[in-house]
Design an enzyme around this catalytic site. Structure first.
Site, PDB file in Angstrom:
ATOM      1  N   GLY A  46     -23.438 -93.717 -91.961  1.00  0.00           N
ATOM      2  CA  GLY A  46     -22.509 -94.692 -92.518  1.00  0.00           C
ATOM      3  C   GLY A  46     -22.830 -95.222 -93.903  1.00  0.00           C
ATOM      4  O   GLY A  46     -22.374 -96.294 -94.286  1.00  0.00           O
ATOM      5  N   SER A  47     -23.561 -94.452 -94.711  1.00  0.00           N
ATOM      6  CA  SER A  47     -23.881 -95.000 -96.042  1.00  0.00           C
ATOM      7  C   SER A  47     -22.652 -95.010 -96.958  1.00  0.00           C
ATOM      8  O   SER A  47     -22.492 -95.930 -97.767  1.00  0.00           O
ATOM      9  CB  SER A  47     -25.055 -94.243 -96.690  1.00  0.00           C
ATOM     10  OG  SER A  47     -24.667 -92.961 -97.098  1.00  0.00           O
ATOM     11  N   ARG A  99     -15.912 -84.302 -87.036  1.00  0.00           N
ATOM     12  CA  ARG A  99     -15.010 -83.707 -86.059  1.00  0.00           C
ATOM     13  C   ARG A  99     -13.824 -83.142 -86.802  1.00  0.00           C
ATOM     14  O   ARG A  99     -13.248 -83.815 -87.661  1.00  0.00           O
ATOM     15  CB  ARG A  99     -14.558 -84.808 -85.095  1.00  0.00           C
ATOM     16  CG  ARG A  99     -14.294 -84.310 -83.727  1.00  0.00           C
ATOM     17  CD  ARG A  99     -13.967 -85.456 -82.807  1.00  0.00           C
ATOM     18  NE  ARG A  99     -13.002 -84.981 -81.834  1.00  0.00           N
ATOM     19  CZ  ARG A  99     -13.308 -84.245 -80.772  1.00  0.00           C
ATOM     20  NH1 ARG A  99     -14.550 -83.923 -80.524  1.00  0.00           N
ATOM     21  NH2 ARG A  99     -12.365 -83.835 -79.944  1.00  0.00           N
ATOM     22  N   ASN A 144     -11.211 -87.699 -97.917  1.00  0.00           N
ATOM     23  CA  ASN A 144     -12.503 -87.245 -97.386  1.00  0.00           C
ATOM     24  C   ASN A 144     -13.489 -87.157 -98.543  1.00  0.00           C
ATOM     25  O   ASN A 144     -13.089 -86.907 -99.686  1.00  0.00           O
ATOM     26  CB  ASN A 144     -12.341 -85.869 -96.734  1.00  0.00           C
ATOM     27  CG  ASN A 144     -13.648 -85.369 -96.124  1.00  0.00           C
ATOM     28  OD1 ASN A 144     -14.386 -86.122 -95.498  1.00  0.00           O
ATOM     29  ND2 ASN A 144     -13.946 -84.088 -96.315  1.00  0.00           N
ATOM     30  N   HIS A 185     -16.881 -84.992 -99.637  1.00  0.00           N
ATOM     31  CA  HIS A 185     -17.608 -83.782 -99.265  1.00  0.00           C
ATOM     32  C   HIS A 185     -18.746 -83.562-100.259  1.00  0.00           C
ATOM     33  O   HIS A 185     -18.539 -83.659-101.480  1.00  0.00           O
ATOM     34  CB  HIS A 185     -16.654 -82.577 -99.268  1.00  0.00           C
ATOM     35  CG  HIS A 185     -17.342 -81.322 -98.835  1.00  0.00           C
ATOM     36  ND1 HIS A 185     -17.673 -81.090 -97.508  1.00  0.00           N
ATOM     37  CD2 HIS A 185     -17.814 -80.272 -99.539  1.00  0.00           C
ATOM     38  CE1 HIS A 185     -18.305 -79.925 -97.430  1.00  0.00           C
ATOM     39  NE2 HIS A 185     -18.405 -79.412 -98.638  1.00  0.00           N
ATOM     40  N   GLU A 208      -4.546 -79.550 -93.835  1.00  0.00           N
ATOM     41  CA  GLU A 208      -4.896 -78.893 -92.578  1.00  0.00           C
ATOM     42  C   GLU A 208      -6.060 -77.911 -92.741  1.00  0.00           C
ATOM     43  O   GLU A 208      -6.621 -77.452 -91.755  1.00  0.00           O
ATOM     44  CB  GLU A 208      -3.667 -78.198 -91.999  1.00  0.00           C
ATOM     45  CG  GLU A 208      -2.681 -79.230 -91.483  1.00  0.00           C
ATOM     46  CD  GLU A 208      -1.398 -78.631 -90.957  1.00  0.00           C
ATOM     47  OE1 GLU A 208      -1.458 -77.550 -90.338  1.00  0.00           O
ATOM     48  OE2 GLU A 208      -0.328 -79.231 -91.188  1.00  0.00           O
ATOM     49  N   ASP A 239     -12.038 -79.273 -95.753  1.00  0.00           N
ATOM     50  CA  ASP A 239     -12.659 -79.428 -97.080  1.00  0.00           C
ATOM     51  C   ASP A 239     -11.802 -78.786 -98.177  1.00  0.00           C
ATOM     52  O   ASP A 239     -12.307 -78.082 -99.062  1.00  0.00           O
ATOM     53  CB  ASP A 239     -14.094 -78.852 -97.093  1.00  0.00           C
ATOM     54  CG  ASP A 239     -14.988 -79.576 -96.102  1.00  0.00           C
ATOM     55  OD1 ASP A 239     -14.730 -80.750 -95.822  1.00  0.00           O
ATOM     56  OD2 ASP A 239     -15.929 -78.953 -95.592  1.00  0.00           O
TER      57      ASP A 239
END
Ligand code: GRF
Length: 200
Positions: free
Chosen positions: A13-14, A93, A109, A111, A144, A147
């Site tokens: 959780g950083s 997930r 997101n 990455h 969909e 990444d």
């Protein structure tokens, strides 16, 4: 009105912490109001609560192989909490098209690579093994394809002689904590514009 944001995480959780701390400044254009994990007992949930943010687990186990049913349960929480933007931050997930489509354009997101290079896992080890001279991180909108999706922000770091996976990961993580709050701020400012017009 600032958009209400949920952060999804599965572990440390950083990045979640960096987002929450940024959003606690009065002039930050989004509010982190919820943290969701697919696992109970992860450090991220406790950390979020310490920072004053509601945090809950929606474990996947009771849903067995029905990944979409798990996501429907998560989505119900998001709707109940009036969430407008979702930030994935170490959420380990794969999402089904159901949740991705529900949140198109409103799900981000982070990455740890310079996408499109090195999607997937073990990005630091792979960049080192390939003899790359630079590496970094990317914030992108979720589609969909894992990444993938429109890039909102990227930061580069050099790969230095003697770097290990750990030293490189730490250098990249510092940049993740910088660009994720920046990218969320930029998207939030954009989506809170009145329809078709500029901010008054
Ligand atoms: C980060 O490196 C992020 O880029 C990746 O998973 C890691 C999560 O770390 N998706 P943390 O939970 O934010 O500390």
């Amino acid at each position: 009105m600032k958009p209400r944001v949920a952060v999804f995480c599965s572990g440390r959780g950083s990045n979640m912490e960096a987002l929450i701390r940024a959003s606690q400044s009065a002039d930050y254009p989004a509010e982190i109001v919820l943290v969701v994990s697919n696992k109970a007992d992860v450090p991220a949930l406790e950390l979020a609560r310490k920072l004053g943010v509601k945090a809950l687990a929606v474990p996947a186990k009771p849903f067995g192989k029905d990944r979409e049913a798990h996501e429907r349960a998560i989505d119900a929480v998001l709707v109940a909490e009036k969430i407008e933007i979702v930030c994935l931050a170490g959420y380990m997930r794969l999402l089904t098209p159901y949740l991705v489509r529900r949140w198109t354009g409103r799900m981000l997101n982070i990455h740890p690579s310079l996408l499109p290079k090195y999607p997937g896992l073990d990005t630091h080890a792979r960049a080192l093994a390939a003899g790359e001279r630079k590496h970094g991180c990317t914030v992108h909108l979720v589609t969909e394809i894992m990444d993938d999706g429109p890039i909102l922000a990227q930061a580069e770091v050099p790969i230095l002689p003697g770097d290990t996976e750990e030293t490189l990961a730490a250098r990249v993580l510092e940049q993740e904590h910088r660009i994720y709050p920046e990218a969320l701020a930029a998207l939030s400012a954009r989506i809170s514009l009145p329809e078709g017009g500029a901010k008054p």
